[in-house]
Design a protein around this motif. Sequence first.
Motif, mmCIF file in Angstrom:
data_model
loop_
_atom_site.group_PDB
_atom_site.id
_atom_site.type_symbol
_atom_site.label_atom_id
_atom_site.label_comp_id
_atom_site.label_asym_id
_atom_site.label_seq_id
_atom_site.Cartn_x
_atom_site.Cartn_y
_atom_site.Cartn_z
ATOM 1 N N THR A 149 0.816 -1.207 0.000
ATOM 2 C CA THR A 149 0.000 0.000 0.000
ATOM 3 C C THR A 149 0.853 1.263 0.000
ATOM 4 O O THR A 149 0.484 2.269 -0.595
ATOM 5 N N VAL A 150 2.015 1.203 0.639
ATOM 6 C CA VAL A 150 2.913 2.356 0.667
ATOM 7 C C VAL A 150 3.300 2.764 -0.747
ATOM 8 O O VAL A 150 3.424 3.947 -1.056
ATOM 9 N N PHE A 151 3.467 1.790 -1.635
ATOM 10 C CA PHE A 151 3.900 2.069 -3.000
ATOM 11 C C PHE A 151 2.746 2.244 -3.981
ATOM 12 O O PHE A 151 2.846 3.034 -4.907
ATOM 13 N N THR A 152 1.664 1.487 -3.777
ATOM 14 C CA THR A 152 0.612 1.436 -4.791
ATOM 15 C C THR A 152 -0.630 2.230 -4.438
ATOM 16 O O THR A 152 -1.426 2.534 -5.307
ATOM 17 N N GLY A 153 -0.828 2.519 -3.159
ATOM 18 C CA GLY A 153 -2.073 3.105 -2.681
ATOM 19 C C GLY A 153 -2.898 2.029 -2.021
ATOM 20 O O GLY A 153 -2.554 0.846 -2.040
ATOM 21 N N LEU B 185 -11.396 4.650 -18.411
ATOM 22 C CA LEU B 185 -11.987 3.851 -17.343
ATOM 23 C C LEU B 185 -11.443 4.358 -16.013
ATOM 24 O O LEU B 185 -10.248 4.245 -15.745
ATOM 25 N N PHE B 186 -12.313 4.949 -15.205
ATOM 26 C CA PHE B 186 -11.925 5.450 -13.889
ATOM 27 C C PHE B 186 -12.667 4.660 -12.822
ATOM 28 O O PHE B 186 -13.883 4.473 -12.914
ATOM 29 N N ARG B 187 -11.909 4.200 -11.826
ATOM 30 C CA ARG B 187 -12.494 3.512 -10.675
ATOM 31 C C ARG B 187 -12.045 4.241 -9.411
ATOM 32 O O ARG B 187 -10.864 4.223 -9.077
ATOM 33 N N GLU B 188 -12.967 4.878 -8.749
ATOM 34 C CA GLU B 188 -12.657 5.650 -7.543
ATOM 35 C C GLU B 188 -11.997 4.784 -6.474
ATOM 36 O O GLU B 188 -11.074 5.220 -5.793
ATOM 37 N N ASP B 189 -12.432 3.535 -6.336
ATOM 38 C CA ASP B 189 -11.946 2.672 -5.252
ATOM 39 C C ASP B 189 -10.659 1.927 -5.594
ATOM 40 O O ASP B 189 -10.061 1.303 -4.720
ATOM 41 N N TYR B 190 -10.187 2.002 -6.814
ATOM 42 C CA TYR B 190 -9.019 1.229 -7.236
ATOM 43 C C TYR B 190 -7.704 1.967 -6.967
ATOM 44 O O TYR B 190 -7.598 3.175 -7.177
ATOM 45 N N ALA B 191 -6.707 1.196 -6.530
ATOM 46 C CA ALA B 191 -5.323 1.653 -6.457
ATOM 47 C C ALA B 191 -4.541 0.881 -7.522
ATOM 48 O O ALA B 191 -5.115 0.100 -8.287
ATOM 49 N N HIS B 192 -3.243 1.065 -7.551
ATOM 50 C CA HIS B 192 -2.429 0.564 -8.659
ATOM 51 C C HIS B 192 -2.523 -0.956 -8.847
ATOM 52 O O HIS B 192 -2.736 -1.432 -9.958
ATOM 53 N N ALA B 193 -2.341 -1.706 -7.792
ATOM 54 C CA ALA B 193 -2.310 -3.167 -7.917
ATOM 55 C C ALA B 193 -3.686 -3.763 -8.194
ATOM 56 O O ALA B 193 -3.781 -4.884 -8.708
#
Length: 168
Positions: free
Chosen positions: A27-31, A137-145
């Motif tokens: 999470t530190v790197f990807t969100g 494509l935008f996903r509000e809840d998505y982070a990188h991984a």
Amino acid sequence: MTIRSVASKFLEGICSNLKLNCSDLMTVFTGANCCINSSRINIFLDNEPQPSSTKNLIHLSQIIRTGKIAMYDYGDQEQNIQHYGQASPPLYDMGSIPNGFPLFLSYGGKDLLSDVNDVRLLLTDLKDHDKNKLVVLFREDYAHADFVMGVNAKQIVYDPIMAFFHDN
């Protein structure tokens, strides 16, 4: 022992020694990833870090540090002149992407590596792009991984990508 397995063992050791859940380290790197379950973390660790060249990482850091999407800066005016014909590296002109060239852009509201504001700047540069050739494509809840390993990534990301390829 491969470099990848050494790196994987190193990350596992950090998590173990610091008594961290490796998903927190990621999470530190990807969100803050929303959609990765704990069984996927081991898959991530088995395949991380992804290989890259030192030059590629330096280039990425130059872009982050300067806030400009420019070609690689050799750090020496003479070398830049040799490569580019000018003392500093030229900027990439994202607006010069042909308007009819099919583009599929996806990003998430929690992604630390593909920042929402940066993507909005790119979309501003692409404001004249043919609307039927640009899918966002935008996903509000998505982070990188999440885009790679989310339990729902097939439906959310990969099915739309495959439809895009089919249409283009």
